[in-house]
Design a protein around this motif. Structure first.
Motif, PDB file in Angstrom:
ATOM      1  N   SER A   1       0.827  -1.209   0.000  1.00 29.42           N
ATOM      2  CA  SER A   1       0.000   0.000   0.000  1.00 29.42           C
ATOM      3  C   SER A   1       0.858   1.255   0.000  1.00 29.42           C
ATOM      4  O   SER A   1       0.526   2.245  -0.668  1.00 29.42           O
ATOM      5  CB  SER A   1      -0.924  -0.002   1.223  1.00 29.42           C
ATOM      6  OG  SER A   1      -1.764  -1.133   1.226  1.00 29.42           O
TER       7      SER A   1
ATOM      8  N   MET B   1     -15.065  -8.155  -6.335  1.00 31.19           N
ATOM      9  CA  MET B   1     -14.090  -7.172  -5.868  1.00 31.19           C
ATOM     10  C   MET B   1     -14.147  -6.969  -4.361  1.00 31.19           C
ATOM     11  O   MET B   1     -13.107  -6.787  -3.717  1.00 31.19           O
ATOM     12  CB  MET B   1     -14.316  -5.830  -6.583  1.00 31.19           C
ATOM     13  CG  MET B   1     -13.989  -5.853  -8.062  1.00 31.19           C
ATOM     14  SD  MET B   1     -14.173  -4.238  -8.845  1.00 31.19           S
ATOM     15  CE  MET B   1     -15.968  -4.096  -8.861  1.00 31.19           C
TER      16      MET B   1
ATOM     17  N   TYR C   1      -6.587  -3.077  -0.643  1.00 37.10           N
ATOM     18  CA  TYR C   1      -5.592  -2.145  -1.184  1.00 37.10           C
ATOM     19  C   TYR C   1      -6.251  -0.850  -1.651  1.00 37.10           C
ATOM     20  O   TYR C   1      -5.719   0.244  -1.416  1.00 37.10           O
ATOM     21  CB  TYR C   1      -4.837  -2.796  -2.343  1.00 37.10           C
ATOM     22  CG  TYR C   1      -3.843  -3.843  -1.911  1.00 37.10           C
ATOM     23  CD1 TYR C   1      -2.854  -3.544  -0.983  1.00 37.10           C
ATOM     24  CD2 TYR C   1      -3.884  -5.134  -2.430  1.00 37.10           C
ATOM     25  CE1 TYR C   1      -1.940  -4.503  -0.580  1.00 37.10           C
ATOM     26  CE2 TYR C   1      -2.976  -6.097  -2.033  1.00 37.10           C
ATOM     27  CZ  TYR C   1      -2.006  -5.782  -1.106  1.00 37.10           C
ATOM     28  OH  TYR C   1      -1.103  -6.729  -0.708  1.00 37.10           O
ATOM     29  N   VAL C   2      -7.391  -0.972  -2.296  1.00 37.27           N
ATOM     30  CA  VAL C   2      -8.100   0.227  -2.753  1.00 37.27           C
ATOM     31  C   VAL C   2      -8.482   1.105  -1.563  1.00 37.27           C
ATOM     32  O   VAL C   2      -8.286   2.330  -1.581  1.00 37.27           O
ATOM     33  CB  VAL C   2      -9.351  -0.163  -3.568  1.00 37.27           C
ATOM     34  CG1 VAL C   2     -10.238   1.058  -3.810  1.00 37.27           C
ATOM     35  CG2 VAL C   2      -8.953  -0.771  -4.898  1.00 37.27           C
TER      36      VAL C   2
ATOM     37  N   THR D   1     -11.939  -8.813  -0.907  1.00 36.53           N
ATOM     38  CA  THR D   1     -10.735  -9.372  -1.515  1.00 36.53           C
ATOM     39  C   THR D   1      -9.548  -8.477  -1.153  1.00 36.53           C
ATOM     40  O   THR D   1      -9.715  -7.373  -0.614  1.00 36.53           O
ATOM     41  CB  THR D   1     -10.864  -9.454  -3.045  1.00 36.53           C
ATOM     42  OG1 THR D   1     -11.046  -8.125  -3.569  1.00 36.53           O
ATOM     43  CG2 THR D   1     -12.051 -10.322  -3.448  1.00 36.53           C
ATOM     44  N   ASP D   2      -8.348  -8.963  -1.464  1.00 35.37           N
ATOM     45  CA  ASP D   2      -7.155  -8.142  -1.232  1.00 35.37           C
ATOM     46  C   ASP D   2      -7.199  -6.864  -2.062  1.00 35.37           C
ATOM     47  O   ASP D   2      -6.708  -5.807  -1.631  1.00 35.37           O
ATOM     48  CB  ASP D   2      -5.896  -8.940  -1.574  1.00 35.37           C
ATOM     49  CG  ASP D   2      -5.635 -10.058  -0.577  1.00 35.37           C
ATOM     50  OD1 ASP D   2      -6.223 -10.022   0.525  1.00 35.37           O
ATOM     51  OD2 ASP D   2      -4.849 -10.970  -0.899  1.00 35.37           O
ATOM     52  N   PHE D   3      -7.778  -6.962  -3.244  1.00 33.78           N
ATOM     53  CA  PHE D   3      -7.900  -5.779  -4.099  1.00 33.78           C
ATOM     54  C   PHE D   3      -8.690  -4.678  -3.402  1.00 33.78           C
ATOM     55  O   PHE D   3      -8.295  -3.502  -3.415  1.00 33.78           O
ATOM     56  CB  PHE D   3      -8.579  -6.169  -5.415  1.00 33.78           C
ATOM     57  CG  PHE D   3      -8.989  -4.993  -6.262  1.00 33.78           C
ATOM     58  CD1 PHE D   3      -8.041  -4.295  -6.998  1.00 33.78           C
ATOM     59  CD2 PHE D   3     -10.317  -4.588  -6.314  1.00 33.78           C
ATOM     60  CE1 PHE D   3      -8.415  -3.205  -7.775  1.00 33.78           C
ATOM     61  CE2 PHE D   3     -10.697  -3.505  -7.089  1.00 33.78           C
ATOM     62  CZ  PHE D   3      -9.747  -2.808  -7.815  1.00 33.78           C
TER      63      PHE D   3
END
Length: 250
Positions: A97, A168, A176-177, A171-173
């Motif tokens: 990040s 989405m 991070y977002v 999730t890890d995505f």
């Protein structure tokens, strides 16, 4: 007259000492003391009492004082892979990040620093504007955007890019977002302060010598803005390591 000047100087010195002492007192009360309390508890043993941990210092009948340190808690941390894997995963997320915030924040900070004075004020206001909204509300807003039936998936289906929702959320995505969105201003502001102080005549001199912009960026811009890079990275990495709300909700 001289005594009056000396008294004013002494009062000014006392006032300066007070101003300097305030942050140290704050750190002592709200950081060091709680830290040592937690450290003391970590070397104690859990018992059914109030407080629920054993005493480190005991006074014997002879009057001697003994200190008992129990390392079972630390041994348990290394024996159970859950804690180690969780900590390593937290480090991975925080490091990634931080890198993402740096890659996204540096061009933004550079653009703000090179903008006109009026545009600079507006752009800085836009960077700071999210702080006027509750942190939790901003996280919940991303839930509505990243959900299977959220805004992003509905838009992609509507324009025909996808036929079914993309997973989405949770999730890890999504984590991070959420982290990059939340902590990006903490990266942009220190970078902006460093980039704004750059002496642009150095870039002009490099250009006169035939250096291309990217070639100038590596040996000149990056080293001179390194204080901002370090400050921004620390401001993102440290809170991201202990982030709980974003991984819990996204």
């Amino acid at each position: 007259m001289r005594s009056r000047i000396q008294s004013k100087l002494q009062s000014a010195e006392l006032w300066q000492s007070f101003i300097v002492a305030v942050p140290y007192i704050w750190l002592l009360i709200f950081f060091l003391i709680p830290f040592f309390i937690v450290l003391k508890i970590s070397f104690a043993e859990y018992i059914l009492a109030s407080p629920p941990f054993s005493k480190l210092f005991r006074l014997a009948d002879t009057g001697a004082m003994y200190m008992t340190l129990i390392f079972d808690n630390f041994i348990y941390l290394w024996e159970d892979d859950l804690y180690l894997n969780t900590y390593l995963n937290s480090l991975q997320i925080s490091i990634t990040s931080t890198i993402l915030c740096l890659l996204v924040g540096y061009p933004i900070a550079y653009g703000i620093a090179r903008a006109t004075p009026t545009a600079k004020k507006i752009l800085l206001l836009m960077v700071i504007l999210p702080f006027w909204t509750s942190f939790l509300l901003r996280v919940y807003a991303w839930i509505g955007l990243l959900a299977d039936q959220g805004t992003i998936n509905n838009f992609l289906i509507w324009i025909g890019i996808i036929d079914e929702p993309i997973k989405m959320l949770y999730t890890d995505f999504a984590v991070y977002v959420g982290i990059v969105y939340t902590y990006l201003p903490f990266m942009i502001l220190p970078l902006f302060a460093s980039i704004e102080k750059l002496d642009m005549t150095l870039h002009e001199a490099a250009a006169d010598l035939g250096s291309r912009p990217f070639t100038t960026f590596r040996p000149i811009t990056i080293p001179l803005t390194m204080p901002g890079i370090i400050a921004g990275s620390l401001l993102v990495f440290i809170p991201a390591t202990g982030e709980v709300v974003i991984p819990e909700h996204l």
